[in-house]
Scaffold this active site. Sequence first.
Site, mmCIF file in Angstrom:
data_model
loop_
_atom_site.group_PDB
_atom_site.id
_atom_site.type_symbol
_atom_site.label_atom_id
_atom_site.label_comp_id
_atom_site.label_asym_id
_atom_site.label_seq_id
_atom_site.Cartn_x
_atom_site.Cartn_y
_atom_site.Cartn_z
ATOM 1 N N GLY A 11 0.825 -1.202 0.000
ATOM 2 C CA GLY A 11 0.000 0.000 0.000
ATOM 3 C C GLY A 11 0.858 1.250 0.000
ATOM 4 C CB VAL A 24 17.608 8.945 -6.024
ATOM 5 C CG1 VAL A 24 18.285 9.556 -7.250
ATOM 6 C CG2 VAL A 24 16.618 7.860 -6.453
ATOM 7 N NE ARG A 72 -1.568 -5.052 -2.325
ATOM 8 C CZ ARG A 72 -1.238 -4.629 -1.122
ATOM 9 N NH1 ARG A 72 -0.147 -5.073 -0.537
ATOM 10 N NH2 ARG A 72 -2.017 -3.762 -0.482
ATOM 11 C CG ASP A 103 4.874 -8.361 7.816
ATOM 12 O OD1 ASP A 103 4.231 -9.289 7.273
ATOM 13 O OD2 ASP A 103 5.742 -8.564 8.690
ATOM 14 N N GLY A 104 4.787 -7.419 4.324
ATOM 15 C CA GLY A 104 4.878 -8.325 3.185
ATOM 16 C C GLY A 104 6.025 -7.981 2.264
ATOM 17 C CB THR A 125 2.785 0.587 6.256
ATOM 18 O OG1 THR A 125 1.423 0.322 6.620
ATOM 19 C CG2 THR A 125 3.653 0.291 7.459
ATOM 20 C CG ASP A 127 -1.837 -0.194 8.132
ATOM 21 O OD1 ASP A 127 -2.774 0.623 8.012
ATOM 22 O OD2 ASP A 127 -1.618 -1.108 7.302
ATOM 23 C CG ASP A 129 1.142 -2.896 10.332
ATOM 24 O OD1 ASP A 129 2.062 -2.314 9.711
ATOM 25 O OD2 ASP A 129 0.331 -3.652 9.756
ATOM 26 C CG MET A 169 -8.076 2.671 6.206
ATOM 27 S SD MET A 169 -7.284 3.159 4.650
ATOM 28 C CE MET A 169 -6.759 1.546 4.054
ATOM 29 N N GLY A 170 -5.891 0.707 9.382
ATOM 30 C CA GLY A 170 -4.885 0.227 10.324
ATOM 31 C C GLY A 170 -4.614 -1.257 10.197
ATOM 32 N NE ARG A 171 -1.433 -5.411 7.833
ATOM 33 C CZ ARG A 171 -0.295 -5.952 7.414
ATOM 34 N NH1 ARG A 171 -0.206 -6.443 6.190
ATOM 35 N NH2 ARG A 171 0.760 -5.974 8.182
ATOM 36 C CE LYS A 214 -26.946 21.017 23.900
ATOM 37 N NZ LYS A 214 -28.338 20.791 24.352
ATOM 38 C CG HIS A 249 -8.272 3.121 -0.078
ATOM 39 N ND1 HIS A 249 -9.351 2.281 0.089
ATOM 40 C CD2 HIS A 249 -7.178 2.328 -0.196
ATOM 41 C CE1 HIS A 249 -8.927 1.019 0.066
ATOM 42 N NE2 HIS A 249 -7.620 1.033 -0.096
ATOM 43 N NE ARG A 252 -3.084 2.720 0.845
ATOM 44 C CZ ARG A 252 -3.484 1.486 0.569
ATOM 45 N NH1 ARG A 252 -3.855 0.688 1.548
ATOM 46 N NH2 ARG A 252 -3.536 1.045 -0.656
#
Length: 319
Positions: A11, A24, A72, A103-104, A125, A127, A129, A169-171, A214, A249, A252
């Site tokens: 992501g 670079v 992916r 992570d992936g 990311t 997240d 995480d 979000m946050g997975r 309120k 999204h 992101r």
Amino acid sequence: MERIAVLTSGGDAPGMNAAVRAVVRKGHHYGLDVVGVYRGYTGLIQGDFKTMDLGSVGDIIHRGGTILYSARSEAFKTPEGQNKAVEKLKEHGIDGLVVIGGDGSFRGAQALTARGFPAVGVPGTIDNDIPGTDFTIGFDTAINTVIECIDRIRDTATSHERTYVVEVMGRDAGDIALWAGLAEGAESILIPEAPYDLDEIVKRLERGSQRGKKHSIIIVAEGVGSGVEIGRQIKDKAGFETRVTVLGHIQRGGTPTAFDRVLASRMGSKAVDLLLQGESDQMVASRKNEIIGVRFDEAFTMKHQPDMSIYDLASILAI
């Protein structure tokens, strides 16, 4: 080490471009050739490479997303795909790789190091995480985006005297919900790392209503479950008019904050240093504001845990 490559995977996260820019330009500072790999591991297998000069990363530090794009790759998950990626890297004379992602993406980088190809990861990311680092690139921007959205929602909630449930979000991690919840003074924050009692949430809403409040804001991390379903349950139990907003999204994208630009620049720079020092099979991490290298295995065996003192403080302040 004369020629290195950089890719973004998974992501997108605000600040990825700042990290690419740092890789670079730090590479050129040391006299290295730097190659950009387009569309993550898919592009790695296909050989979608382009040499990057200093001008190729000009005017991108403030841009969200990633100029290298992301995709992916099911093919890369196979041994055949990973072998093909190493072949392409060697075919183009590349000596080391910087992988910016989550992570992936890091597991993909580790697969390359297992095949003898030097690779270093930079955590990107929203997240937050990834175990082993205090912050990931994009997290700060994401929570600021959430805060801006909830500030707007609060205006409507007050005008109509409603309870709003906001799903973020946050997975599987609750960091976005936790930080945004404290910053927003949310009545309740639901995160995967802590059990919640719907009856207690309702009692908190009722206490607020009795003292003349309120509106109410409840933040739900996506790892807990559907904000729509939780909103329905709250409405049924409490009888308050309840609305649900799923931010999705929108969290992101956007211009990265100063914090994310600086973090990304420091991390991208450190990744090049690690490769030149002969280090591999590592990710760059931020710990107590120090940028260091951490072994992938250490990160993979640790369990991510948000700062629960923030959770406790938010509960106290939302009494």
